[in-house]
Design a protein around this motif. Structure first.
Motif, mmCIF file in Angstrom:
data_model
loop_
_atom_site.group_PDB
_atom_site.id
_atom_site.type_symbol
_atom_site.label_atom_id
_atom_site.label_comp_id
_atom_site.label_asym_id
_atom_site.label_seq_id
_atom_site.Cartn_x
_atom_site.Cartn_y
_atom_site.Cartn_z
ATOM 1 N N GLN A 40 98.443 34.336 65.649
ATOM 2 C CA GLN A 40 97.834 33.830 64.446
ATOM 3 C C GLN A 40 96.527 34.042 63.941
ATOM 4 N N ILE A 41 95.548 34.054 64.998
ATOM 5 C CA ILE A 41 94.139 34.542 64.736
ATOM 6 C C ILE A 41 94.037 36.023 64.250
ATOM 7 N N PHE A 42 94.893 37.086 65.046
ATOM 8 C CA PHE A 42 95.021 38.360 64.618
ATOM 9 C C PHE A 42 95.656 38.459 63.286
ATOM 10 N N SER A 43 96.379 37.675 62.886
ATOM 11 C CA SER A 43 97.340 37.464 61.701
ATOM 12 C C SER A 43 96.336 37.512 60.520
ATOM 13 N N ASN A 44 95.517 36.281 60.748
ATOM 14 C CA ASN A 44 94.357 35.799 59.883
ATOM 15 C C ASN A 44 93.354 36.995 59.589
ATOM 16 N N LEU A 45 92.950 37.549 60.828
ATOM 17 C CA LEU A 45 91.819 38.338 60.861
ATOM 18 C C LEU A 45 92.263 39.703 59.979
ATOM 19 N N TYR A 46 93.543 40.120 60.103
ATOM 20 C CA TYR A 46 93.991 41.328 59.438
ATOM 21 C C TYR A 46 94.231 40.864 57.884
ATOM 22 N N MET A 47 94.397 39.721 57.636
ATOM 23 C CA MET A 47 94.607 39.476 56.196
ATOM 24 C C MET A 47 93.218 39.263 55.390
ATOM 25 N N GLY A 48 92.363 38.707 56.343
ATOM 26 C CA GLY A 48 90.850 38.585 55.900
ATOM 27 C C GLY A 48 90.349 39.952 55.631
ATOM 28 N N ALA A 49 90.969 41.172 56.395
ATOM 29 C CA ALA A 49 90.283 42.231 56.080
ATOM 30 C C ALA A 49 90.811 42.970 55.060
ATOM 31 N N GLY A 50 91.857 42.415 54.389
ATOM 32 C CA GLY A 50 92.469 42.834 53.245
ATOM 33 C C GLY A 50 93.880 43.355 53.329
ATOM 34 N N LEU A 51 94.475 43.185 54.307
ATOM 35 C CA LEU A 51 95.900 43.609 54.410
ATOM 36 C C LEU A 51 96.959 42.557 54.065
ATOM 37 N N SER A 52 98.110 43.140 53.181
ATOM 38 C CA SER A 52 99.036 42.401 52.679
ATOM 39 C C SER A 52 99.858 41.264 53.596
ATOM 40 N N LYS A 53 100.404 40.331 53.313
ATOM 41 C CA LYS A 53 101.009 39.433 54.474
ATOM 42 C C LYS A 53 101.991 40.305 55.322
ATOM 43 N N ALA A 55 102.155 43.582 56.020
ATOM 44 C CA ALA A 55 101.266 44.565 56.630
ATOM 45 C C ALA A 55 100.371 43.930 57.731
ATOM 46 N N ALA A 56 99.888 42.800 57.501
ATOM 47 C CA ALA A 56 99.317 41.750 58.596
ATOM 48 C C ALA A 56 100.367 41.766 59.624
ATOM 49 N N SER A 57 101.391 41.203 59.339
ATOM 50 C CA SER A 57 102.168 40.557 60.610
ATOM 51 C C SER A 57 102.691 41.841 61.217
ATOM 52 N N THR A 58 102.886 43.156 60.429
ATOM 53 C CA THR A 58 103.393 44.208 61.404
ATOM 54 C C THR A 58 102.008 44.702 62.166
#
Lengths: 148, 340
Positions: A40-53, A55-58
């Motif tokens: 979840q931490i990685f997912s939030n980081l990726y979304m925070g960096a501008g990835l779509s939901k 893309a972030a889960s991939t």
């Protein structure tokens, strides 16, 4: 010894020490939960960096596969499993562990017949039946749509 | 010449156990018997590239050491009897090929040590050989990868699982001269029969082998007109905590109280409290190194005078297990005695 096989089976069952189910389940819950929190931490980081939901889960899946594989290669994942019991089997990291560990083990039989051929010895059935059931599921969805 | 008492082989000129050697891995060296073994190697690969080569190296080392202790050159040994757990017993052949001794390959799973001593003693007593070398080995990593899961896979071990001993034991049997006072000889042996009680769980070998152990112990005591008290120690090979409890309980029901004379090599070699081995130890090397390193020493010192070694084996293969076949147990008895 006057026992049938069935009687002996029941006798052994009554003599055998049982797994500590409650403790093991609690440890599995904590370990499985911890792995998910990291995801979840990685997912939030990726979304925070501008990835779509999506893309972030991939990206999170790829990251967790990397960590699962790395910890397996360092012989740490099986130590985690000793502590965290079945909590380490959860998808993605556990799946990476199940593919990397036989690859390491059977490297001694060569890159083709050892490493590559034996790589899916644990995960292969999951892949086969996962794909088969997704095909069946797809057919059912298709049929339901047609009937409607 | 030998004779037969019931199903037992009785050796009229008991072959002498001239020398023995034990080689083990790091975990075994850290156990309660760690100080008893001749060689403790910290490197699980024993300087080799694969686990199988490591196990072959174990056999080479223990066999070489046993011959050295007996002051024998390989050319002076008439026959070697060896076996292990791995497909077609390759650690035995690859490990011993360089000695050039006539070779008999044995498969008795973890009962191989007792099987080798029984067959070797029979050959010597019958006069077909003057000197025999009995060798066996097991390695945690070769056994895990053949029978169970890759080492780095996070598999769970149930409380009935046992830990395969990494090690090798070798014994030199000699029929050249009668046993002198204080020497250890093999008085009699019983070749056990396979017993199938329907156990299919590869993580519960103790329960699969226990009925065979009961059967052989009863047969031996009955044929030889002995009681448990005739021995200072009756030691099963690798039944672990569950198998040990079953043997004690089942024989007790038949009126054979083993009480203080009974122990299991699988319960001696590791500390179950601290070494995470669940029900105890297993593997061909379990009874072999406990006998070579610990029990023979106690016999030599006269702490023990008569020992009944009951080598236990779980006869199965990865294929039979996957096809749902049950695990067949076997137990061979060897009576070791200190010459008064």
């Amino acid at each position: 010894m006057n026992m049938t096989k069935a009687e002996y089976g029941r006798y052994v069952e009554s003599m055998a020490e049982k797994s500590a189910l409650v403790k093991n389940m609690a440890l599995s819950f904590v370990m499985g939960g911890l792995i998910c929190v990291v995801g979840q931490i990685f997912s939030n980081l990726y979304m925070g960096a501008g990835l779509s939901k999506d893309a972030a889960s991939t990206a999170t899946s790829v990251t967790m596969i990397f960590w699962g594989a790395l910890l397996t290669a360092l012989n740490l994942y099986d130590d985690m499993a000793k502590v965290g019991k079945a909590g380490t089997i959860i998808p993605i990291t556990g799946f990476a562990n199940s593919i990397v560990s036989p690859a390491m083990e059977f490297k001694s039989e060569g890159l083709v017949l050892g490493l590559a051929a034996k790589m899916f010895v644990v995960a292969g059935p999951v892949l086969v039946y996962g794909v088969v059931s997704s095909v069946i599921y797809g057919l059912i969805v298709l049929l339901v749509h047609h009937i409607r | 010449m030998g004779s037969r008492k019931g199903k037992c082989m009785v050796f009229e000129r008991p072959p002498v156990l001239r020398a023995a050697a034990s080689v083990v891995g790091k975990k075994e060296g850290e156990g309660p018997l760690g100080h008893c073994f001749d060689v403790v190697n910290e490197d699980a690969y024993f300087g080799e590239k694969t686990w199988e080569k490591a196990e072959a190296s174990l056999q080479r080392t223990s066999a070489g050491l046993a011959m050295q202790k007996a002051e024998l050159a390989p050319t002076q040994v008439d026959v070697v009897l060896a076996g292990d757990l791995i497909n077609q017993c390759t650690p035995s052949t690859f490990g011993l090929v360089e000695f050039g001794i006539p070779f008999i390959g044995l498969f008795g799973a973890c009962s191989t040590c007792a099987e080798g001593l029984a067959v070797g003693a029979a050959l010597l007593n019958a006069g077909y050989a003057k000197t025999a070398l009995c060798v066996t080995s097991s390695h945690f990593s070769t056994a895990e990868r053949q029978f169970r899961m890759p080492l780095a896979y996070g598999a769970q071990r149930p409380p009935t699982a046992q830990w395969t001993v990494t090690g090798s034991g070798a014994f030199v049997l000699d029929a050249g001269m009668p046993a002198k006072s204080g020497e250890i000889c093999i008085r009699a042996a019983l070749v056990g029969k396979p017993v199938d009680m329907g156990i299919v769980d590869a993580n519960n070998m103790g329960a699969a082998m226990a009925p065979a152990a009961c059967d052989s112990i009863q047969q031996f005591l009955q044929d030889m007109d002995c009681t448990p008290a005739s021995f200072d120690l009756i030691a099963t090979g690798d039944l672990g905590a569950l198998g040990y409890g079953i043997v004690k309980d089942l024989l007790g029901r038949d009126g054979l109280v083993l009480d203080n004379v009974y122990d299991d090599c699988g319960l001696m070699i590791f500390d179950r409290e601290t070494q995470e081995v669940e029900a105890g130890a297993s593997g061909c090397a379990c009874s072999a190194v406990v006998l070579a390193g610990h029990l023979l020493q106690q016999l030599r010192e006269g702490i023990l005078n008569n020992v009944l070694l009951v080598g236990t084996g779980a006869l199965m293969s990865p294929t039979s297990f996957q096809q749902g076949e049950s695990i067949v147990g076997i137990a061979h008895c060897v009576w070791l005695s200190r010459q008064p």
